[in-house]
Design an enzyme around this catalytic site. Structure first.
Site, PDB file in Angstrom:
ATOM      1  CE  LYS A  20     -84.228 -44.735 -39.822  1.00  0.00           C
ATOM      2  NZ  LYS A  20     -83.305 -44.885 -38.710  1.00  0.00           N
ATOM      3  CG  ASP A  72     -85.554 -41.800 -47.904  1.00  0.00           C
ATOM      4  OD1 ASP A  72     -86.210 -42.376 -47.013  1.00  0.00           O
ATOM      5  OD2 ASP A  72     -84.314 -41.868 -47.984  1.00  0.00           O
ATOM      6  CB  THR A 105     -81.517 -64.805 -53.383  1.00  0.00           C
ATOM      7  OG1 THR A 105     -80.435 -65.047 -54.289  1.00  0.00           O
ATOM      8  CG2 THR A 105     -81.956 -66.135 -52.760  1.00  0.00           C
ATOM      9  CG  PHE A 154     -78.853 -40.760 -43.930  1.00  0.00           C
ATOM     10  CD1 PHE A 154     -77.481 -40.884 -43.721  1.00  0.00           C
ATOM     11  CD2 PHE A 154     -79.619 -41.914 -43.920  1.00  0.00           C
ATOM     12  CE1 PHE A 154     -76.895 -42.135 -43.501  1.00  0.00           C
ATOM     13  CE2 PHE A 154     -79.045 -43.170 -43.710  1.00  0.00           C
ATOM     14  CZ  PHE A 154     -77.681 -43.276 -43.492  1.00  0.00           C
TER      15      PHE A 154
END
Lengths: 464, 464
Positions: free
Chosen positions: A318, A287, A343, A181
């Site tokens: 997280k 990750d 931005t 994931f």
């Protein structure tokens, strides 16, 4: 606390007030995934309180994202600081007009805990965004090398990319693993391979997927089989890199596949990935959205591997309470400004919170605590597994702090029943229960968790 | 203020302290896009102050994202509220464990200003994310209709999507316009068509691009030509929808193409898009990331169109200080929970700030003020354009509040020179200067802006 589970009255969870609040919310905001509506003013430390007044030991921690406890005093102090108020009120386009404090906020916060060798940072707002930014950095680096240093973009490239056509918009792939994931954006979702509910009906890129090693437990009884399994996976990775229909420019992997079922692999496997990516010029992205920030008993999950050279990029979110990626090689900064840009480029307010989290973790030695408490917790779970082998299978996470999981018969029923005993706990994969306590989880909390778990398993074994 | 521009000493911008701070920052964080390093403690209202002590009238406003001024007292109050401190410290997985205040935060904040007919909301963290979530909602709705209501997913669908293959990961397209900007994620970037610097080297989806009408100015002198141009664009849109190699499920458009050059079209054109999308069952997404929140003299840019029925989805970010999308049709909520989901689903802290922004805008009638001030500003610029027709060309934004722009000879030099006269102003498109003052910009600020502009143009006309 253990007194609670001896209560003869089993609460209805969610309670009536939670249900009413969720229903009201649902008229304007999809609330079908609400477990209960929380009263954060009453929540504290490891305990979350709902609007019905139920108090739960929280070993799920907002999908593994609360680092140092509800209403942590050090975080409250940071939230009240003049620096925070300015960041909230004067939200900058930080790439164009950073504040005079921006450097120190990074330096005294996130950069204090940068992974070894990766001392530069790009800030973002979610794990998904961090991973996509990492992919883009890898893609621009790949093309920069192909183009040759200093070679300018051609008119054909700049005009075709506006048309979403080659050569400006090339076919470049990111390799990921089955059951991984990595997020839900269109790029990150193309590397996510865990569940259909995340992916169905959404177009995706034609990127390769390798098998993740399926280790057998207990590890010490399956040494040779597991080594062969990892070798098989590494061979598959290399084959995909060398034979995919277009260049594989990056490989992304979680130190422990979390959403996909808490699947582990050995340090040797990850060293193999480092070697293969280096050999083939593939950017190696780790990750650490869920594994980062201490829960494995080291600050970074990949620190368990003792790699011969660090990953190219490490992404986080997280428990960091913000997001982004760390890197070392300056070539991962694109050849021109504004290529990696947006931005806001993260949120300084959340980066200030992450600084407070870092200080709290280091000051209180919470990573060391997590390593220590995790050992005790694992040993206790091992005993329970010996007693109920059908209900606690493939116990895993030994030596990985409190990052512990096991397979069971019906994880959904188990966690639902646990809530009735005032323990908030989560699932992953198919029938896996994952423990994601905060870093302030202590030995003293273990009996509450274990007693509830035993009571639920006992009831399940009686009824089924 | 006008006194400033009479100063004979032209400052070096960025000044020495800005340069030193940016250089220090660059060792850990790419700072090549930094214009100057700001001192937000000294900035106030419409004025931004840099670390060298230079004070600029800010009509760029952090890339159009500061709504009600630096250090706005109402926002400071919100930043200090107990509600905010809790949101910062107890960051929830808001889809699973929303706070008891979440409903009221939405109801008394963002939902007070929902676009007509679109009274439900999904929260996000950036405009790019909001647009991608909108695409996903449109895609899931399309497949739900194809599948038939209540028809469950097939095993073929759920297994193929994990492989990134059809039928689970179908080819579905989002149509966008040439020169549009919708973000930088892999999905949103596939609809962005403004500049190569955003897109080069990044893989994209094979999605269609229609020509955006290129109106001629002044509008009143080119009525027939412009109508024909818009008709041509609408015909092209319909042809793309009906003939693209796979289904076009959504169309996304900005009310004013901002990054791409402040390109306008008429209400009739947008009504045409509404009619075409309705006719062909295409989700009509209006990207109000830059136009939303009042700068056009109405709260929403699309409110200028008087549509016969509202858009399906309106996305927002920037001046909202948070992000997300509004919608009305419940079918845009996917058939199952967890399909439109992620850990944080926005940030309640930033949603609380947006509530304060909404209150400030409504209490102080800032949209009405912006409409009024914009008219005066436009009239003044028209006079200047008459004096310097080569330097202020295609003046546009009449009746659109302060959302005003013009083409010039060398926009980069113009805005650089404006900084030396202490006006912070931005560019877009090829050689366009865009005005993006805050909603608190008043008539009294116009002379400063105009005097600086005239002085720069005068100098340019003298030298070139």
């Amino acid at each position: 606390m253990p007194a609670i589970i001896e209560s003869s009255v089993v609460a209805e969870i969610p309670g009536p007030l939670s249900k009413a609040a969720a229903k009201q919310l649902d008229s304007v905001w999809d609330s079908r995934a609400v477990y209960f509506v929380a009263d954060y003013d009453k929540s504290e430390g490891n305990y979350i309180v709902d609007v019905d007044g139920n108090k739960f030991l929280d070993v799920y921690s907002q999908i593994a994202s609360i680092p140092v406890g509800y209403n942590n005093p050090a975080l409250i102090e940071a939230a009240k600081s003049p620096e925070m108020i300015s960041a909230l009120v004067n939200r900058p386009a930080v790439g164009n007009f950073p504040s005079s404090q921006w450097h120190d906020i990074l330096k005294n916060g996130l950069l204090r805990i940068h992974p070894e060798g990766l001392d530069k940072i790009f800030t973002a707002q979610s794990g998904s965004e961090a991973n996509e930014l990492a992919f883009k950095a890898a893609m621009m680096l790949h093309r920069r090398k192909e183009r040759g240093e200093g070679v300018d973009w051609t008119h054909e490239e700049t005009s075709s990319c506006i048309e979403n056509s080659k050569p400006g918009s090339p076919d470049l792939a990111v390799l990921s693993f089955a059951n991984s994931f990595h997020g839900r954006g269109f790029g990150s979702l193309s590397t996510t391979r865990s569940k259909a509910v995340h992916k169905l009906d959404i177009p995706s890129f034609d990127w390769p997927k390798a098998t993740f090693p399926a280790l057998k437990y207990p590890l010490e009884k399956h040494v040779e089989e597991n080594a062969a399994e990892e070798k098989r996976s590494l061979d598959e990775v290399e084959k995909l890199i060398t034979s995919w229909r277009f260049p594989v420019v990056a490989l992304i992997v979680e130190p422990i596949q979390s959403e996909g079922g808490d699947n582990h692999a050995s340090p040797a496997f990850f060293q193999g990935l480092r070697d293969l990516t280096k050999k083939h010029g593939v950017t190696f992205i780790v990750d650490e959205v869920q594994t980062g920030f201490g829960a494995t008993g080291k600050f970074w999950g990949h620190a368990h591997w003792n790699l011969t050279s660090p990953p190219d990029i490490v992404t986080f979110s997280k428990k960091a309470q913000t997001a982004g990626y760390f890197f070392g090689d300056r070539q991962l900064v694109p050849d021109k400004a504004y290529r990696q840009f947006n931005t806001w480029i993260g949120d300084p307010a959340r980066v200030i919170m992450s600084g407070a989290v870092v200080r709290e973790i280091l000051d209180k030695k919470l990573v060391e605590q997590t390593a220590r408490v995790g050992e005790v917790l694992y040993a206790e779970l091992e005993k329970l597994a010996a007693k109920y082998p059908e209900y606690i299978k493939n116990l895993r996470g030994k030596g990985q702090g409190t990052y512990i999981a096991f397979d069971t018969v019906d994880s959904a029923t188990l966690v639902k029943s646990m809530k009735k005993l005032f323990v908030n706990i989560g699932t992953c994969g198919v029938n896996t229960v994952r423990l994601r306590p905060m870093l302030i989880f202590e030995e003293s909390h273990i009996p509450t968790l274990l007693a509830a778990l035993e009571k639920v398993i006992e009831s399940m074994s009686l009824i089924w």
